[in-house]
Design a protein around this motif. Structure first.
Motif, mmCIF file in Angstrom:
data_model
loop_
_atom_site.group_PDB
_atom_site.id
_atom_site.type_symbol
_atom_site.label_atom_id
_atom_site.label_comp_id
_atom_site.label_asym_id
_atom_site.label_seq_id
_atom_site.Cartn_x
_atom_site.Cartn_y
_atom_site.Cartn_z
ATOM 1 N N TYR A 1 -42.291 -69.203 -20.027
ATOM 2 C CA TYR A 1 -41.504 -68.994 -18.810
ATOM 3 C C TYR A 1 -40.339 -68.050 -19.063
ATOM 4 O O TYR A 1 -39.721 -68.068 -20.131
ATOM 5 N N GLY B 1 -41.403 -76.030 -8.723
ATOM 6 C CA GLY B 1 -42.293 -75.007 -9.262
ATOM 7 C C GLY B 1 -43.564 -75.556 -9.849
ATOM 8 O O GLY B 1 -44.174 -74.925 -10.726
ATOM 9 N N GLU C 1 -44.165 -78.182 -11.824
ATOM 10 C CA GLU C 1 -44.024 -78.491 -13.238
ATOM 11 C C GLU C 1 -43.872 -79.984 -13.445
ATOM 12 O O GLU C 1 -43.570 -80.737 -12.529
ATOM 13 N N ARG D 1 -46.052 -69.371 -8.785
ATOM 14 C CA ARG D 1 -45.658 -68.673 -10.005
ATOM 15 C C ARG D 1 -46.492 -67.406 -10.202
ATOM 16 O O ARG D 1 -47.644 -67.352 -9.795
ATOM 17 N N ARG E 1 -41.116 -68.253 -12.130
ATOM 18 C CA ARG E 1 -41.143 -69.281 -11.096
ATOM 19 C C ARG E 1 -40.652 -68.673 -9.775
ATOM 20 O O ARG E 1 -39.996 -67.637 -9.770
ATOM 21 N N PRO F 1 -43.085 -75.126 -3.467
ATOM 22 C CA PRO F 1 -42.511 -75.155 -4.817
ATOM 23 C C PRO F 1 -41.243 -75.992 -4.930
ATOM 24 O O PRO F 1 -40.814 -76.312 -6.029
#
Length: 467
Positions: A213, A31, A33, A163, A180, A86
């Motif tokens: 989130y 995602g 991150e 996202r 996500r 992702p």
């Protein structure tokens, strides 16, 4: 001459710009991150960049890139087209990328070397939990759901490609959460059930505070149990299984729990025979759908797949008691009903308890101390020989009393200790299900229902329950 020079400079500038646009960004977590590593040049060994076997998602810009699991472009390699990925898990490269290089624009690549094209960034909202009811899909920011007739109506969502930020008020105001990519079978947990009024995509390079989130979407998986009511041995899978015999669970499943996505379950290996689709939820019995101890293969159903609601292979499992087309119904008499509740809770506490010892265990220290104290007190009584007698009598009496210090009222010596005691308290929650027995055409049947039945159960000609 000047015109020719201008053309050459323009072409060179375009080439440089195109080269600069070719770029790949790797992220430490799915995602997009965590830590990142960006390059627009070949990297033969990620270890030198401190990023070996750490990439879990990637954004590709400008051109195609080849990523390999070993250094120097060895091992298994795949080609990524421009787009957002992702997760690298589907291509088998999660935490396994060790080298990367740009693919020449003119290079011809075998289609088998490409990974599936990245999904377009989009979000689909559903009116009911579990991706049910009317839906609304968008790939663009929506500042006001009221204009789409979907304001405060979303109860579940499917996020693809990137996202998305969803907000409870129009124009991205009020409380907002970031979703996500994944399947969100219910928006209630994040406090946004029937409360979303605007949504917009989040740029792949935007860093988001973890507190913004929503809870991570549930991984698509299914768990089968050997007995009804989720009892006995279990078997869990997050990927398709073409033959349960290899897992030692062929024709053994009697109940199931489905999470994150729908699953197709079939009575024969390799997805043959009669198949039904299970939507996310709990199925305390597979009997009603005719698959008790008959499941041999399973596979996940694509989120956007359209499932026929009629005939074999339809989504009858989500409504296992619904009447089939042109099916004749009958009433069967209920003979017994048992409410099945959760396991009783246990309440425990600690209390001090006194335990009597055997009489023969005299308290010697107590007797000595009593004799000394009794003698002192007796010495203060009378004088001369009488004083000596009182002293001796006080010592004897004190010893007798001291010997019984620490005993209970019956003279038994006692000792205290901490003891844990527990008691079972019946569960106060609503029953998990009702176990119903009914008789149809002289034969006894059993079924598990989510609500208590009346005096009869509606069944078809085979005695299967219907509603």
């Amino acid at each position: 001459m000047k015109t020719l020079l201008r053309i050459m400079l323009t072409a060179a500038g375009a080439a440089i710009a195109a080269q600069a646009a070719a770029q790949v960004t790797f992220y430490e977590h799915p995602g997009f991150e965590g830590r990142t590593f960006v390059t627009n040049a070949p990297v033969g060994n990620f270890a030198r960049q401190g990023f070996n076997d750490r990439a879990s998602s990637v954004v590709v810009r400008g051109e195609r890139w080849e990523v390999c699991e070993d250094a120097r472009y060895d091992g298994r390699c795949v080609v990524l087209r421009p787009g957002n990925y992702p997760s690298l898990d589907a291509m088998g490269l999660n935490d396994r990328v060790s080298s990367v290089r740009e693919v020449s624009r003119n290079a011809r690549i075998d289609e088998r070397r490409y990974v599936p094209a990245p999904q377009a960034a989009q979000v689909t909202f559903f009116e009911r939990n579990g991706f049910e009811g009317p839906s609304f899909t968008t790939q663009r920011p929506i500042g006001n759901f009221a204009r789409r007739g979907f304001n405060d109506r979303a109860s579940s969502a499917q996020v693809q490609g990137d996202r998305w930020e969803v907000c409870e008020r129009a124009r991205f105001n009020g409380r907002c959460k970031v979703l996500r990519p994944g399947q969100y079978a219910s928006l209630a947990e994040m406090g946004l059930n029937n409360r979303i009024s605007s949504a917009r995509i989040v740029n792949a390079n935007t860093r988001i505070d973890d507190r913004r989130y929503a809870p991570a979407p549930v991984t698509a998986q299914v768990t089968f149990y050997e007995r009804q009511g989720f009892e006995g041995q279990s078997f869990t899978s997050q990927k398709q299984i073409g033959n349960f015999a290899r897992q030692g669970f062929n024709d053994r499943a009697s109940s199931a729990i489905v999470q994150g996505n729908s699953w197709e379950v079939c009575e024969d290996a390799q997805f043959n025979g009669r198949c039904v689709v299970l939507r996310p939820g709990k199925y305390p019995s597979l009997t009603a759908m005719g698959l008790n101890n008959r499941v041999s293969s399973i596979r996940s159903v694509e989120a956007n797949a359209r499932i026929d609601d009629q005939g074999e292979g339809s989504d009858q499992s989500a409504h296992p008691f619904h009447r089939r087309q042109n099916e004749q119904l009958y009433e069967a008499n209920v003979t017994s009903v048992h409410a099945v509740v959760g396991t009783p809770e246990q309440r425990c506490w600690v209390e001090r308890e006194e335990i009597a010892q055997e009489r023969r265990n005299v308290n010697v220290p107590g007797a000595i101390a009593g004799a000394i104290i009794g003698g002192i007190l007796g010495h203060q009584v009378g004088g001369g020989q009488g004083q000596d007698i009182a002293t001796a009598g006080g010592a004897v009496a004190g010893a007798a009393v001291g010997a019984y210090i620490g005993r209970d009222g019956s003279g038994q010596p006692v000792q205290s200790r901490d003891v844990q005691r527990c008691e079972s308290i019946p569960s106060q929650v609503r029953p998990d299900f009702w176990e119903v027995t009914y008789v149809f055409r002289g034969q006894s049947h059993q079924v598990q229902m989510t609500a208590p039945p009346g005096s009869t159960v509606t069944v078809n000609a085979q005695g299967e329950p219907r509603a």
